[in-house]
Scaffold this motif. Sequence first.
Motif, short mmCIF file in Angstrom:
data_model
loop_
_atom_site.label_atom_id
_atom_site.label_comp_id
_atom_site.label_asym_id
_atom_site.label_seq_id
_atom_site.Cartn_x
_atom_site.Cartn_y
_atom_site.Cartn_z
N LYS A 30 5.15 -9.95 -7.62
CA LYS A 30 4.10 -9.97 -6.59
C LYS A 30 3.36 -11.30 -6.64
O LYS A 30 3.09 -11.85 -7.69
CB LYS A 30 3.17 -8.77 -6.72
CG LYS A 30 1.95 -8.95 -7.52
CD LYS A 30 1.09 -7.69 -7.44
CE LYS A 30 -0.16 -7.91 -8.27
NZ LYS A 30 -1.04 -6.78 -8.26
N THR A 35 -1.76 -7.19 -2.97
CA THR A 35 -0.55 -6.38 -3.09
C THR A 35 -0.70 -5.41 -4.26
O THR A 35 -1.16 -5.80 -5.33
CB THR A 35 0.68 -7.28 -3.34
OG1 THR A 35 0.84 -8.15 -2.22
CG2 THR A 35 1.94 -6.45 -3.52
N VAL A 57 5.34 -0.61 -2.53
CA VAL A 57 4.66 -1.90 -2.62
C VAL A 57 3.83 -2.01 -1.35
O VAL A 57 4.37 -2.02 -0.24
CB VAL A 57 5.66 -3.08 -2.72
CG1 VAL A 57 4.92 -4.41 -2.74
CG2 VAL A 57 6.55 -2.92 -3.94
N THR A 59 0.92 -4.04 0.90
CA THR A 59 0.28 -5.33 1.12
C THR A 59 -0.22 -5.38 2.55
O THR A 59 -0.01 -4.46 3.33
CB THR A 59 1.26 -6.49 0.81
OG1 THR A 59 0.53 -7.71 0.74
CG2 THR A 59 2.37 -6.59 1.83
#
Length: 135
Positions: A30, A35, A57, A59
């Motif tokens: 990352k 994030t 994940v 973001t």
Amino acid sequence: MGNKETTTLHMAKKGKALEQLVAKIQEILKDREDTSIESNVRLRDRDNVLREFDVLVRTTNQCMPSIIAFECKDFSTSKSKPSVDVTVVDGFNTKCLEFPEIKQKIIVSTTGFSDNAKVKAKSFGIDFISSHFSC
């Protein structure tokens, strides 16, 4: 505990180890403060049904929330060591369609993918990774 129960428990633990490994790799890769990487996440779909994702994940991309969803399959302890088949790909895709903020879908397998699973994954825009190691 019976033999089948023991095998199921062992496979579940190995599956969790693969999930943890995928999450750890994503954490290392990352490159943004906003994030976050989460394992074993349950989200409510449009019908208010809880759906589980192995790794997410999250973001923000150009002010829009964006999620990469991972499905992790470790069949390495199974006697037949089956590859991921088309039903796994279909199921993961169907689950992801309930969440429009999921922008990328990835299946990770320790035992590979059947040819039909690869065709279907490509058709659905699902990336697939074979990691021929055992957790």
